[in-house]
Motif scaffolding. Structure first.
Motif: not given
Length: 415
Positions: A293-295, A316-320, A322-323
């Protein structure tokens, strides 16, 4: 301190289950029928019939049978006492505590010479008084029960402790429980649970610190005890021990659920061990024990940021994002990219954050957008961003300073 409060709240939730288990007391059995030498044969037969009806939960028939015993055998105190005791049991089972208490009081008023019956009635009536919030009377009744008991067995001390606990006489309750645990060859786990619940209600962190290692040694596979001990250490500001305790539970394979792993990571962050927090989160995400999840990716990014691993935090923020991460994540990523002097990459995310209606986020995003544009050699874009940033009171002074600086720079260049 806010982070600590949130963590303690999460760690102490298992206490709810412990408290329920600790408050389980022995279910009352149907009172026994006195032997015939104590009552007449006819009274014994009538009481036996009433006892059978109680065992079969035929409440109305049992109540009529007991009323008949009380009327027929008024000249037999022992039979009367037994009938009133059974009536007290019946009313307790039917959730009629006031009537049950009056029935038990009648038993005590008859003053029959049967210590077993008297003790049972004292204990049962103490429970009823407690349920009626008559705590002082409950304590008096259980005090009499304790005083009359000879060579109190550990199980009896536990029963007494339950009454004292319910009446909020925590010190006395704990004293009986500790004696029971020390005297019993194999104390039941529920005894330990009640003791922990007592000390938690009494907010006695020192006692919890003393007893939880004992409980963990006896029951090492119950993660709740490890979590509670960790939270106690946090209360006592022994952060290293708090981390070490929960880490031991983690490495022993007790913390396998997603929520437990998130708690573990937050504790690492609170205690200033961000690398371990990040690794815990990465492993949990990789094994799908926590959701992508984004969180959760944002928490991972925060861990890497505290560890000063900016590249990992950016990923990690880029994955957040994307989520499904929102403006806050865009602002975090844009801010971090500005720090890394990646001006073009920062612009995209800061523009997204600047579009939000939330003033604090929008104002900071515009300020950073202006700084990135200036550093990237685009003074006109910088001036436009700072001018828009002036609309937000939180960053107005900084925006004005930048606009003044731009004007002075252009003036110096023009001259």
């Amino acid at each position: 301190m806010a982070a600590l409060s949130r963590f303690l709240h999460m760690m102490l939730r298992p206490l709810g289950a412990l408290l329920v288990a600790a408050l389980l007391c022995l279910a009352g059995a149907v009172p026994a029928v006195p032997a015939e030498p104590s009552v007449s044969a006819r009274a014994h037969e009538a009481l036996s019939e009433a006892q059978h009806l109680l065992q079969e939960e035929q409440w109305q028939d049992a109540e009529r049978a007991l009323a008949a015993v009380i009327e027929r055998f008024a000249d037999e105190p022992y039979a009367l006492a037994a009938a009133w005791q059974m009536r007290g049991y019946l009313y307790s089972e039917k959730d009629r505590p006031q009537e049950a208490l009056r029935a038990y009081d009648r038993v005590l008023e008859l003053e029959v010479r049967d210590p077993v019956m008297t003790q049972q009635v004292r204990y049962n009536s103490a429970q009823l008084l407690m349920s009626l919030d008559r705590y002082a009377e409950a304590i008096q009744r259980i005090d009499a029960w304790v005083a009359a008991a000879e060579n109190i067995k550990p199980e009896q001390r536990v029963q007494a402790a339950w009454i004292y606990f319910g009446a909020q006489a925590y010190a006395t309750a704990a004293g009986h429980l500790e004696q029971a645990i020390e005297a019993a060859p194999q104390p039941a786990e529920s005894w330990y649970q009640m003791l922990l619940a007592i000390y938690q209600n009494a907010q006695d962190q020192a006692a919890l610190k003393k007893w939880l290692p004992v409980v963990i040694e006896a029951y090492p596979h119950n993660k709740s005890y490890w979590q509670l001990l960790s939270s106690v250490y946090l209360h006592l500001q022994e952060d290293r021990r708090a981390v070490a305790t929960l880490s031991a539970a983690y490495h022993n394979g007790l913390l396998t659920e997603g929520q437990d792993l998130l708690h573990m990571a937050r504790l690492y962050l609170y205690a200033g061990v961000p690398h371990k927090a990040a690794r815990t989160l990465q492993d949990a995400l990789r094994s799908q024990k926590i959701s992508a999840s984004a969180a959760n990716f944002e928490l991972l990014a925060d861990s890497w940021l505290q560890a000063r691993e900016n590249s990992a935090a950016v990923a990690a923020l880029e994955r957040a994002l994307a989520a499904g991460g929102g403006p806050v994540v865009s602002l975090k990523l844009g801010r971090l990219l500005v720090q890394e002097e990646q001006w073009a990459e920062a612009r995209e995310h800061l523009q997204q954050a600047a579009g939000t209606e939330e003033g604090r986020i929008g104002g900071e995003a515009l300020l950073l957008l202006g700084m990135a544009a200036y550093q990237d050699g685009r003074p006109a874009d910088a001036r436009a961003a700072f001018t828009r940033a002036r609309e937000y009171s939180g960053v107005r002074r900084q925006a004005d300073n930048w606009l003044t600086y731009l004007a002075q720079s252009e003036g110096a260049t023009g001259s």
